[in-house]
Motif scaffolding. Structure first.
Motif, PDB file in Angstrom:
ATOM      1  N   UNK A  30     -35.306 -10.905 -30.013  1.00  0.00           N
ATOM      2  CA  UNK A  30     -34.207 -11.317 -29.752  1.00  0.00           C
ATOM      3  C   UNK A  30     -33.310 -10.610 -30.914  1.00  0.00           C
ATOM      4  N   UNK A  31     -32.135 -10.043 -30.518  1.00  0.00           N
ATOM      5  CA  UNK A  31     -31.126  -9.615 -31.694  1.00  0.00           C
ATOM      6  C   UNK A  31     -30.113 -10.543 -32.317  1.00  0.00           C
ATOM      7  N   UNK A  32     -29.312 -10.094 -33.147  1.00  0.00           N
ATOM      8  CA  UNK A  32     -28.423 -10.990 -33.551  1.00  0.00           C
ATOM      9  C   UNK A  32     -27.661 -11.900 -32.662  1.00  0.00           C
ATOM     10  N   UNK A  33     -26.962 -11.217 -31.626  1.00  0.00           N
ATOM     11  CA  UNK A  33     -26.177 -11.975 -30.714  1.00  0.00           C
ATOM     12  C   UNK A  33     -26.985 -12.986 -29.966  1.00  0.00           C
ATOM     13  N   UNK A  34     -28.267 -12.821 -29.715  1.00  0.00           N
ATOM     14  CA  UNK A  34     -29.073 -13.727 -28.833  1.00  0.00           C
ATOM     15  C   UNK A  34     -29.449 -14.894 -29.854  1.00  0.00           C
ATOM     16  N   UNK A  35     -29.706 -14.563 -31.198  1.00  0.00           N
ATOM     17  CA  UNK A  35     -29.969 -15.589 -32.032  1.00  0.00           C
ATOM     18  C   UNK A  35     -28.709 -16.613 -32.335  1.00  0.00           C
ATOM     19  N   UNK A  36     -27.368 -15.846 -32.159  1.00  0.00           N
ATOM     20  CA  UNK A  36     -26.344 -16.842 -32.448  1.00  0.00           C
ATOM     21  C   UNK A  36     -26.184 -17.579 -31.184  1.00  0.00           C
ATOM     22  N   UNK A  37     -26.616 -17.093 -29.913  1.00  0.00           N
ATOM     23  CA  UNK A  37     -26.279 -17.993 -28.648  1.00  0.00           C
ATOM     24  C   UNK A  37     -27.277 -19.130 -28.535  1.00  0.00           C
ATOM     25  N   UNK A  38     -28.525 -19.020 -29.295  1.00  0.00           N
ATOM     26  CA  UNK A  38     -29.424 -19.973 -29.239  1.00  0.00           C
ATOM     27  C   UNK A  38     -28.834 -21.183 -29.894  1.00  0.00           C
ATOM     28  N   UNK A  39     -28.096 -20.974 -31.166  1.00  0.00           N
ATOM     29  CA  UNK A  39     -27.477 -22.031 -32.173  1.00  0.00           C
ATOM     30  C   UNK A  39     -26.265 -22.630 -31.400  1.00  0.00           C
ATOM     31  N   UNK A  40     -25.334 -21.618 -30.683  1.00  0.00           N
ATOM     32  CA  UNK A  40     -24.163 -22.036 -30.214  1.00  0.00           C
ATOM     33  C   UNK A  40     -24.525 -22.865 -28.763  1.00  0.00           C
ATOM     34  N   UNK A  41     -25.735 -22.964 -28.186  1.00  0.00           N
ATOM     35  CA  UNK A  41     -26.203 -23.566 -27.092  1.00  0.00           C
ATOM     36  C   UNK A  41     -26.589 -24.974 -27.626  1.00  0.00           C
ATOM     37  N   UNK A  42     -26.872 -25.246 -28.874  1.00  0.00           N
ATOM     38  CA  UNK A  42     -27.335 -26.451 -29.379  1.00  0.00           C
ATOM     39  C   UNK A  42     -28.567 -26.652 -30.030  1.00  0.00           C
ATOM     40  N   UNK A  43     -29.257 -25.703 -30.044  1.00  0.00           N
ATOM     41  CA  UNK A  43     -30.690 -25.995 -30.811  1.00  0.00           C
ATOM     42  C   UNK A  43     -30.341 -25.884 -32.340  1.00  0.00           C
ATOM     43  N   UNK A  44     -31.245 -26.538 -33.014  1.00  0.00           N
ATOM     44  CA  UNK A  44     -30.937 -26.841 -34.167  1.00  0.00           C
ATOM     45  C   UNK A  44     -31.694 -25.619 -35.194  1.00  0.00           C
ATOM     46  N   UNK A  45     -32.484 -24.673 -34.605  1.00  0.00           N
ATOM     47  CA  UNK A  45     -33.214 -23.713 -35.378  1.00  0.00           C
ATOM     48  C   UNK A  45     -33.997 -23.050 -34.342  1.00  0.00           C
ATOM     49  N   UNK A  46     -34.559 -21.886 -34.707  1.00  0.00           N
ATOM     50  CA  UNK A  46     -35.511 -21.222 -33.971  1.00  0.00           C
ATOM     51  C   UNK A  46     -36.385 -20.419 -34.591  1.00  0.00           C
ATOM     52  N   UNK A  47     -37.665 -20.304 -33.824  1.00  0.00           N
ATOM     53  CA  UNK A  47     -38.504 -19.173 -34.313  1.00  0.00           C
ATOM     54  C   UNK A  47     -38.874 -18.070 -33.376  1.00  0.00           C
ATOM     55  N   UNK A  48     -39.257 -16.861 -33.742  1.00  0.00           N
ATOM     56  CA  UNK A  48     -39.346 -15.824 -32.743  1.00  0.00           C
ATOM     57  C   UNK A  48     -41.084 -15.839 -32.561  1.00  0.00           C
ATOM     58  N   UNK A  49     -41.420 -15.961 -31.331  1.00  0.00           N
ATOM     59  CA  UNK A  49     -42.855 -16.111 -30.657  1.00  0.00           C
ATOM     60  C   UNK A  49     -43.081 -14.438 -30.728  1.00  0.00           C
TER      61      UNK A  49
END
Length: 217
Positions: free
Chosen positions: A81-100
């Motif tokens: 995921x690029x920067x836009x997709x990563x920002x979307x994850x946090x905007x959706x309500x996730x508290x953090x993410x890791x790339x699998x």
């Protein structure tokens, strides 16, 4: 610590489930959105949600979840995921993410950090009089000396330490200590409670009659 792992393990076989189980986490694992029961009455410390699932988007599910659930969410992002997709994850309500895929050790570290942050703990160490719990290393020290706790005993003190500011109902403690598939005996929790008090002092855990338990911090 009790987790819900929502991941298509056939598609992303990274040993995450096995690693988390070996490191003391209680895990309910499902692979499809359709297999998830309503979560309002469940007691999970952290939700681990894959962004891509066989029957829908994990991201969309988290977005809907945030209407009524505040449990910390770690998103497991599939692909690059690029920067836009990563920002979307946090905007959706996730508290953090890791790339699998990523190291299971990293996921475990992020899970512990998320839960401590949600509990309002500045560090993973919780002190109760002459007893100190390290929620990161899962160790206990009393009067400067290490104390060995069984897995269930540790689950008990961890569950209360992560909710140090309020009384935890007995039914919720039982789920957090034993999981949904834990021992069905009616006095299992009382046995663990008695053992913890014997090792760490009777004052370490308060029983609020008719309500539940709380850690004496």
């Amino acid at each position: 610590m009790r987790l819900l792992l929502l991941q298509d393990r056939a598609r992303v076989d990274d040993g995450l489930f096995t690693h988390l189980r070996k490191n003391g986490f209680l895990i309910d694992s499902v692979e499809r959105l359709g297999d998830i029961d309503v979560l309002e009455n469940e007691s999970y410390d952290v939700l681990l949600v894959s962004s891509q699932l066989p029957d829908g988007s994990g991201l969309d599910w988290v977005r809907l979840l945030r209407v009524h659930i505040t449990t910390p969410v770690l998103m497991l992002m599939v692909g690059a995921p690029g920067p836009a997709a990563q920002a979307e994850v946090l905007d959706a309500g996730a508290d953090d993410f890791v790339v699998m895929p990523c190291r299971p050790e990293l996921v475990a570290e992020r899970v512990r950090a998320l839960r401590c942050r949600a509990a309002g703990l500045a560090t993973p160490r919780v002190r109760c009089g002459d007893v100190e719990f390290d929620l990161g290393s899962r160790t206990t020290v009393r009067c400067g000396m290490p104390v060995a706790l069984t897995e269930r005993e540790w689950n008990l003190v961890e569950a209360l330490a992560l909710r140090f500011d309020h009384t935890v109902p007995k039914a919720q403690v039982e789920l957090l200590v034993q999981g949904i598939h834990g021992a069905p005996t009616s006095n299992a929790l009382e046995v663990h409670l008695s053992n913890v008090r014997r090792k760490l002092g009777r004052q370490i855990i308060r029983t609020i009659r008719g309500v539940g338990y709380r850690l004496n911090t």
